[in-house]
Scaffold this motif. Structure first.
Motif, short mmCIF file in Angstrom:
data_model
loop_
_atom_site.label_atom_id
_atom_site.label_comp_id
_atom_site.label_asym_id
_atom_site.label_seq_id
_atom_site.Cartn_x
_atom_site.Cartn_y
_atom_site.Cartn_z
N SER A 2 0.85 -1.19 0.00
CA SER A 2 0.00 0.00 0.00
C SER A 2 0.89 1.23 0.00
CB SER A 2 -0.88 0.04 1.24
OG SER A 2 -1.80 -0.99 1.25
N LEU A 3 0.50 2.22 -0.80
CA LEU A 3 1.27 3.46 -0.85
C LEU A 3 0.56 4.56 -0.08
CD1 LEU A 3 2.40 3.72 -4.58
CD2 LEU A 3 3.73 2.98 -2.62
N CYS A 4 1.32 5.33 0.67
CA CYS A 4 0.81 6.52 1.33
C CYS A 4 0.91 7.67 0.31
CB CYS A 4 1.65 6.84 2.56
SG CYS A 4 1.15 8.35 3.40
N ILE A 5 -0.17 8.44 0.16
CA ILE A 5 -0.13 9.55 -0.80
C ILE A 5 0.01 10.91 -0.13
CG2 ILE A 5 -1.33 8.26 -2.59
CD1 ILE A 5 -3.85 9.90 -1.93
N THR A 12 6.78 6.00 1.89
CA THR A 12 5.41 5.77 1.42
C THR A 12 5.01 4.30 1.30
OG1 THR A 12 6.14 5.88 -0.89
CG2 THR A 12 5.40 7.95 0.14
N ASP A 13 5.97 3.38 1.34
CA ASP A 13 5.66 1.95 1.20
C ASP A 13 5.18 1.36 2.52
OD1 ASP A 13 6.52 2.16 -1.40
OD2 ASP A 13 8.49 1.30 -1.01
N ASN A 14 4.07 0.62 2.46
CA ASN A 14 3.47 0.01 3.64
C ASN A 14 2.93 -1.37 3.30
OD1 ASN A 14 3.05 2.27 5.87
ND2 ASN A 14 2.73 3.21 3.88
N CYS A 24 4.01 8.13 8.61
CA CYS A 24 3.42 9.44 8.94
C CYS A 24 2.05 9.35 9.63
CB CYS A 24 3.31 10.30 7.69
SG CYS A 24 2.04 9.75 6.52
N GLY A 25 1.43 8.17 9.63
CA GLY A 25 0.14 8.00 10.29
C GLY A 25 -1.08 8.33 9.44
#
Length: 91
Positions: A2-5, A12-14, A24-25
């Protein structure tokens, strides 16, 4: 993955099993159903991502430039996509 935008996120990788970015939450499950799977591209005023909605792939375009002309073009593009018979827009 999953990517954080979040534009300020440092990592950003999760993993897919998380609901919030481990760096970053920020929320990873957008609108409660859309998980960003990969970045597709970036233009002058928007970034485009592939998202998964329960396994069905869709496209998410995020406006990154808050100027009147960019907003107008973004809205025009959204209207064209809504009218398309072959695409289902994100709501």
């Amino acid at each position: 993955m999953s990517l954080c935008i979040n534009p300020n996120c440092q990592n950003t990788d999760n993993p897919d099993n998380l609901l919030r970015c481990q760096s970053c939450g920020s929320e990873l499950l957008l609108e409660g159903c859309y998980r960003v799977t990969r970045a597709i591209g970036q233009g002058g005023f928007a970034r485009t991502f592939e998202v998964s909605d329960s396994g069905k792939l869709k496209i998410l375009k995020v406006l990154i430039l808050n100027q009147a002309k960019a907003v107008s073009l973004f809205q025009q593009e959204a209207e064209v996509l809504k009218r398309s018979q072959s695409l289902t827009p994100l709501s």
